[in-house]
Design an enzyme around this catalytic site. Structure first.
Site, PDB file in Angstrom:
ATOM      1  N   GLU A  47       0.835  -1.199   0.000  1.00  0.00           N
ATOM      2  CA  GLU A  47       0.000   0.000   0.000  1.00  0.00           C
ATOM      3  C   GLU A  47       0.879   1.261   0.000  1.00  0.00           C
ATOM      4  O   GLU A  47       1.854   1.351   0.753  1.00  0.00           O
ATOM      5  CB  GLU A  47      -0.871  -0.037   1.255  1.00  0.00           C
ATOM      6  CG  GLU A  47      -1.887   1.060   1.398  1.00  0.00           C
ATOM      7  CD  GLU A  47      -2.755   0.868   2.639  1.00  0.00           C
ATOM      8  OE1 GLU A  47      -3.732   1.614   2.799  1.00  0.00           O
ATOM      9  OE2 GLU A  47      -2.446  -0.053   3.445  1.00  0.00           O
ATOM     10  N   LYS A 116      -9.295   2.768  -2.061  1.00  0.00           N
ATOM     11  CA  LYS A 116      -9.555   2.021  -0.840  1.00  0.00           C
ATOM     12  C   LYS A 116     -10.952   2.354  -0.304  1.00  0.00           C
ATOM     13  O   LYS A 116     -11.388   3.501  -0.349  1.00  0.00           O
ATOM     14  CB  LYS A 116      -8.497   2.356   0.201  1.00  0.00           C
ATOM     15  CG  LYS A 116      -8.521   1.497   1.467  1.00  0.00           C
ATOM     16  CD  LYS A 116      -7.292   1.804   2.318  1.00  0.00           C
ATOM     17  CE  LYS A 116      -7.217   0.952   3.573  1.00  0.00           C
ATOM     18  NZ  LYS A 116      -5.977   1.207   4.339  1.00  0.00           N
ATOM     19  N   CYS A 172      -5.533  -3.359   2.067  1.00  0.00           N
ATOM     20  CA  CYS A 172      -5.299  -3.467   3.509  1.00  0.00           C
ATOM     21  C   CYS A 172      -6.571  -3.670   4.335  1.00  0.00           C
ATOM     22  O   CYS A 172      -7.116  -4.763   4.389  1.00  0.00           O
ATOM     23  CB  CYS A 172      -4.523  -2.255   3.997  1.00  0.00           C
ATOM     24  SG  CYS A 172      -3.733  -2.532   5.608  1.00  0.00           S
TER      25      CYS A 172
END
Length: 642
Positions: A47, A116, A172
C-alpha cells in the site's frame, strides 16, 4: 510446455524511504525485474509504496502528490516492454479529495485505479485525516498524465487469453471489514485477489492476519496474494514486518520471513482450473442478491510456461504434517466407529461378522468393530471373526489373521472354502486347473455366502472391508467381497489405510497386537485367490495387475476432487512422482485407471451403506452419480495424443 491453466503470481515488499519517491520508484522497478527473472506474470506491491505509507501529514503536500503522479508515469514507461501485470500503491487527488489507491499497469498502460474503501481510524491508524473512502466517489474515470483512466471499486482486470484469469483488488483494511470488497469481486468472477497492504506488526497479529487471508481465500474459492510494506517505513510508533503471503482456496502456498532489512519477493503458481471447478461444484457459491456490476479491463501480458513453483503432494489423501495426520486418523476412526454403532443400535442386531484375511482392509474393519463394541459396552465375543483359507492363502496371512483375532479377544471361526469351491467347479463344469476369473470369483462369492449365512444365524450383520481404492478400480467380485450389510472402509483409500492401522497400533493396542499389525502392514496387497509360490509366498500381488495404489489414489483424487483432465493429471503425476516413476509408467497406469473406473461403475451403483470420511466418496447416494454405461473414449483419446 502446456500451461494447464496455471499462472505464476508474486508479492513484493521493496525497501522504501518515506517521502523519497525516486528511491521507491527504483526499488519497485528492481522488484519487477526480479519477479520477471522468476517468471512471475502477476505481481502486487504494498500500500502507498510509491511514497511510503507512513508519510502522515506530508500527504497534504502538493510536491509529494505531484511527484507520485510523475513516478507512476515513469514506471509506466520503464515497464512498457515487460510481460507482467502489476499493482502499485499511491495517493491520488481527484476533485479536491485524496484517495489511497491501487494502480494496475501492464506493458506500458495504466489500466485502472481502485481506491480504498475501508479507512482505519482507530488505535495507531489515522487514515480519515488524509484520505476519502471510495464510498464517496461519484465518477468512473479520472485524468492521469493526460489519459482517461477507469477509476472505482467496480474494476476487474482480466487476461485476454487465459481463461478465468480475473483479478480483483483489496487494499489493507478492506480485508479486515466484515464483508471485504473482494467478496463481491469473486462473486463476479475474480479468481485472484491482490491486496496492497500496510499492516504493522505487533505480537500475535501475523497469526490473525494469516487466518483472515486463509478464510477469505477459502470462502471465495480463490487465490489471495498479500503484500505489506516493510523495512524503510517510519518507526516513530510502529514497525512494519513486510509480510507477504499467497493463499489458494484456504491453502498457504508461499510466505516470506518477516522483518527482512532488504527487499522481499515470494511467488507461486495459481491453479485457475482448480478454483473454477470448485466453484462449479459449490452451488451455494454464487448469490445473485450479492451481485454487483463490474467493469472488465483487459490486459494481455505474455505468460511464459515454466515448471511449477508449488508443491504437488503425491499422497493427497494423507496429510504431510505428522500432527495433522494423527489428528485426521483419530477423527476418521471415530467417524467409522460412530457410524457402525448407530447401525447396530438402529437395527437391534446382537453381533457383527467380519471376514478376516490377514490383509489391510479386513484388519481395519475388525479394529473398527472392536472399538465400536467397546464404546457400546458390548462383549467383544459378539464380534465373529471368520478366516476362510482357500487355494491362495499363505501361512503368513493365515497366522496373522488368527493372531490378531486372538489378541483382540473376538470369537474366532475357521471355515476352509476349498471343498465348497471344488463342489461349485464340479456343478458348473469348470476345470479347477484353469486359473481364470471363474476360479477366483467362485472363492470370493463362497466366502461372502458363508459370512451372510452366519450373520443370519447369529442375528448379526456382515461388516464390509472393501476400501475406496478398490471401489474406484472395481477390484472386487460382484456380489462377493463387493457386498456387505455395512461397509466401514468404503471411503478410505488404500494409501491412508496404512496410516490408520499404524495409528491404531500406536495408540489403541497392547504390545503383542502391535507386532501383528506391523507384520500385516508389511505384507504385499493380495486377494490370495491364486495358489502361492512353491516356497509358500504370495504369488498374486494386486499392484502388479492393476498398478501401484499410490498412483491410482493420486489419479482418483485429482479426477474427482478437481475434475482435472487426463493430461493435467499426468503432468502433475510426473512432478509428484519424479523420483519413483517415469512418464511412460505413469501414463500406462493412468490409462488402466480410466478404463477400469469407467467400466466398473456398475459395481459402485449398488454399494452397501457406509460412512463418508473425506472429500472423496463414490457412494451413488451421496457424492458420485455416474451412469454405468458412460464411454471413456474422450479421456483415453487425450492420453493417446500425448
Amino acid at each position: 510446455m502446456k500451461n494447464h491453466n496455471f499462472i505464476k503470481v508474486g508479492a513484493a515488499s521493496p525497501k522504501v524511504k518515506v517521502g523519497d519517491v525516486l528511491y521507491n520508484e527504483q526499488a519497485i522497478i528492481q522488484s519487477i525485474d526480479n519477479a520477471l527473472d522468476n517468471h512471475v506474470s502477476i505481481l502486487t506491491f504494498p500500500e502507498l509504496c510509491v511514497t511510503g505509507y507512513t508519510c502522515g501529514d506530508l500527504f497534504f503536500q502538493s510536491a509529494l502528490l505531484e511527484e507520485a503522479i510523475h513516478s507512476i508515469e515513469r514506471i509506466r514507461l520503464k515497464t512498457k516492454d515487460l510481460p507482467i501485470f502489476f499493482v502499485i500503491g499511491a495517493p491520488i487527488e481527484v476533485k479536491g479529495q485524496l484517495f489511497n489507491c491501487s494502480i494496475g499497469l501492464c506493458e506500458g498502460k495504466v489500466l485502472g485505479i481502485v481506491p480504498k474503501t475501508y479507512l482505519p481510524n482507530y488505535s495507531e491508524f489515522y487514515e480519515n485525516r488524509w484520505f476519502t473512502s471510495s464510498k464517496e466517489i461519484d465518477f468512473e474515470e479520472i485524468e492521469l498524465n493526460g489519459e482517461r483512466i477507469p477509476f472505482g471499486t467496480d474494476i476487474l482486470f482480466a487476461h485476454q487469453h487465459i481463461k478465468n484469469c480475473k483479478i480483483g483488488i483489496d487494499i489493507c483494511e478492506d480485508l479486515w471489514a466484515p464483508v471485504p470488497p473482494s467478496t463481491f469481486a469473486t462473486l463476479s468472477g475474480a479468481t485472484i485477489i491482490l491486496n496492497n497492504s500496510a499492516s504493522n506488526d505487533i505480537v500475535g497479529k501475523s497469526h490473525y492476519r494469516k487466518q483472515l487471508i486463509e478464510q477469505q481465500s477459502a470462502r471465495t474459492i480463490g487465490a489471495y496474494v498479500f503484500s505489506s510494506c516493510g523495512y524503510g517505513e517510519s518507526t516513530t510508533d510502529v514497525v512494519f514486518g513486510g509480510h507477504c503471503l499467497i493463499y489458494e482456496n484456504g491453502k498457504l502456498l508461499s510466505e516470506n520471513n518477516r522483518f527482512s532489512l532488504e527487499e522481499s519477493l515470494i511467488y507461486s503458481d495459481i491453479d485457475l482450473e482448480l478454483l473454477t471447478n470448485d466453484r462449479m461444484k459449490r452451488n451455494t457459491f454464487y448469490d445473485r442478491s450479492l451481485n454487483k456490476p463490474y467493469r472488465a479491463i483487459l490486459f494481455d501480458c505474455r505468460v511464459k510456461h515454466t515448471l511449477l513453483n508449488r508443491p504437488v503432494n503425491p499422497y493427497p489423501f494423507v496429510p504431510q504434517n505428522q500432527d495433522v495426520r494423527q489428528e485426521h486418523c483419530e477423527e476418521i476412526f471415530s467417524i467409522q466407529t460412530v457410524g457402525l454403532a448407530k447401525r447396530i443400535e438402529h437395527i437391534g442386531c446382537k453381533k457383527v461378522v467380519v471376514g478376516i484375511s490377514g490383509g489391510l482392509d479386513s484388519t481395519l474393519a475388525l479394529l473398527v468393530c472392536v472399538k465400536t463394541f467397546d464404546q457400546l459396552g458390548k462383549d467383544r465375543k459378539d464380534i465373529i471373526g471368520i478366516t476362510m483359507p482357500g487355494f491362495g492363502t499363505t501361512g503368513r496371512t493365515y497366522n496373522n489373521a488368527l493372531s490378531l483375532m486372538n489378541e483382540l479377544g473376538v470369537t474366532i471361526k475357521e471355515i476352509p472354502i476349498k471343498a465348497l469351491s471344488l463342489q461349485q467347479f464340479k456343478d458348473i463344469g469348470h476345470d479347477p486347473n484353469i486359473l481364470d476369473v471363474t476360479y477366483e470369483n467362485v472363492q470370493a462369492r463362497g466366502r461372502t455366502q458363508f459370512l451372510m449365512n452366519i450373520a443370519n444365524k447369529e442375528n448379526g450383520i456382515v461388516v464390509g472391508t472393501g476400501d475406496l481404492s478398490e471401489l474406484a478400480l472395481g477390484w472386487a467380485t460382484y456380489n462377493g467381497d463387493h457386498m456387505s450389510m455395512y461397509g466401514v472402509n468404503g471411503s478410505i483409500p488404500k494409501t491412508l489405510i496404512r496410516y490408520l492401522i499404524d495409528w491404531v497400533a500406536a495408540t489403541q493396542l497392547k504390545e503383542k497386537a502391535k507386532e501383528v499389525l506391523l507384520d500385516i502392514l508389511d505384507t504385499p496387497v493380495s486377494p490370495e485367490l491364486l495358489p502361492p509360490s512353491e516356497s509358500g509366498e504370495i504369488e498374486q500381488k494386486t499392484e502388479e495387475v492393476v498398478g501401484p495404489y499410490e498412483l491410482h489414489d493420486f489419479f482418483l483424487y485429482n479426477m474427482i476432487r478437481y475434475g482435472f483432465s487426463p493430461s493435467k493429471i499426468l503432468y502433475l503425476g510426473e512432478i509428484a512422482f519424479k523420483d519413483l516413476y517415469d512418464q511412460s509408467t505413469i501414463l500406462k497406469w493412468l490409462k488402466k485407471f480410466y478404463y477400469r473406473f469407467f467400466s466398473q461403475q456398475f459395481k459402485r451403483s449398488c454399494l452397501p451403506d457406509g460412512p463418508k470420511v473425506g472429500s472423496i466418496c463414490l457412494s451413488p447416494r451421496g457424492d458420485w452419480r455416474m451412469p454405468s454405461d458412460a464411454i471413456v473414449k474422450v479421456w483415453i483419446d487425450e492420453l493417446e495424443s500425448i
